[in-house]
Design an enzyme around this catalytic site. Structure first.
Site, PDB file in Angstrom:
ATOM      1  N   HIS A 127       0.850  -1.192   0.000  1.00 47.31           N
ATOM      2  CA  HIS A 127       0.000   0.000   0.000  1.00 47.31           C
ATOM      3  C   HIS A 127       0.884   1.240   0.000  1.00 47.31           C
ATOM      4  O   HIS A 127       2.084   1.160   0.277  1.00 47.31           O
ATOM      5  CB  HIS A 127      -0.906   0.025   1.243  1.00 47.31           C
ATOM      6  CG  HIS A 127      -0.132   0.223   2.500  1.00 47.31           C
ATOM      7  ND1 HIS A 127       0.509  -0.814   3.155  1.00 47.31           N
ATOM      8  CD2 HIS A 127       0.161   1.352   3.200  1.00 47.31           C
ATOM      9  CE1 HIS A 127       1.144  -0.334   4.201  1.00 47.31           C
ATOM     10  NE2 HIS A 127       0.954   0.985   4.262  1.00 47.31           N
ATOM     11  N   HIS A 142       5.552   6.361  -1.448  1.00 40.77           N
ATOM     12  CA  HIS A 142       6.235   5.110  -1.765  1.00 40.77           C
ATOM     13  C   HIS A 142       5.366   3.926  -1.354  1.00 40.77           C
ATOM     14  O   HIS A 142       4.407   4.088  -0.606  1.00 40.77           O
ATOM     15  CB  HIS A 142       7.581   5.036  -1.035  1.00 40.77           C
ATOM     16  CG  HIS A 142       7.434   4.896   0.442  1.00 40.77           C
ATOM     17  ND1 HIS A 142       7.158   5.964   1.277  1.00 40.77           N
ATOM     18  CD2 HIS A 142       7.492   3.811   1.258  1.00 40.77           C
ATOM     19  CE1 HIS A 142       7.057   5.545   2.517  1.00 40.77           C
ATOM     20  NE2 HIS A 142       7.258   4.227   2.548  1.00 40.77           N
TER      21      HIS A 142
END
Length: 183
Positions: A36, A120
Site C-alpha cells: 500500500h 512510496h
C-alpha cells in the site's frame, strides 16, 4: 487501535512489485496483502477518536487521479538501509489528496505528522544483518509498473504480529471521477 490512511494498488501493480522482491539476504519482504501507499500514519487512537476521524475524513473531496511506480529507494537507520521501497511518480492529485487528508486529521484532533511525505510502497524491511540492498537498488532503480487510477482512499487498522503487520480496511471513501463535461 493503530490506524493509518492509505491507497491500495490494483493486482497488476502488486504483481509487478512482488516480482521485484528478491536478492536481499535477510530482508522481510512485504506480502501481497501488505502492499500500500501510506497517505498518513495516525498511530494509536481510541474508538471515539477513530469515529471523529472517520467523520472528518468523510468530508474530504477530490478528483480521482492516476499514479505510477517510477523507481526505487530506501530509508536508513543509523547509516544502514532499513527499508526498500518502490517510488511513486510525481502527482499533483496525490499531493492534493495528502493535504486534504492532513487537514481532516487536524480537524479530528489528530496531532500533525512530524515526518515529510515521501510517496512510496514499502517492499521490504531490513535488519542489521541484511545484505545486498545496494545491489538491489542498482538493479531496480528503473522499477516501474502500469499506471493505475486512484478512485478512493482507505482507513486501515494495523495489527502487529510476529510474521508482520496485518492490515484491515475499516472504511473507504470515494474520489470523484472526472468526465470530459466536468472540465
Amino acid at each position: 487501535m493503530r490506524l493509518f490512511l492509505g491507497l491500495r494498488p490494483p493486482a497488476p501493480v502488486r504483481d509487478a512489485l512482488l516480482a521485484a522482491q528478491c536478492g536481499v539476504d535477510g530482508a522481510r519482504w512485504q506480502d501481497e496483502d501488505q502492499l500500500h501507499l501510506t497517505l498518513r500514519f495516525i498511530g494509536e487512537i481510541d474508538h471515539r477518536g477513530a469515529d471523529d476521524l472517520g467523520a472528518a475524513l468523510g468530508s474530504v473531496m477530490g478528483d480521482a487521479f492516476d499514479l505510477a511506480i517510477r523507481g526505487a529507494g530506501h530509508f536508513e537507520r543509523k547509516g544502514r538501509p532499513s527499508a526498500l521501497w518502490a517510488a511513486i511518480a510525481p502527482s499533483d492529485g496525490l499531493l492534493t489528496l495528502h493535504r486534504r487528508v492532513a487537514s481532516a486529521c487536524r480537524a479530528a484532533g489528530v496531532p500533525p505528522d512530524s515526518k515529510s511525505f515521501v510517496p512510496h510502497v514499502t517492499l521490504a524491511r531490513l535488519g542489521g544483518h541484511s545484505t545486498g540492498a545496494g545491489e538491489w537498488l542498482a538493479r531496480h532503480g528503473a522499477l516501474s509498473a502500469p499506471p493505475w487510477p486512484v478512485t478512493s482512499f482507505r482507513l486501515y487498522e494495523s495489527t502487529l504480529a510476529p510474521t508482520g503487520s496485518r492490515y484491515t480496511t475499516l472504511a473507504k471513501w470515494p474520489l470523484a471521477r472526472r468526465t470530459a463535461d466536468s472540465g
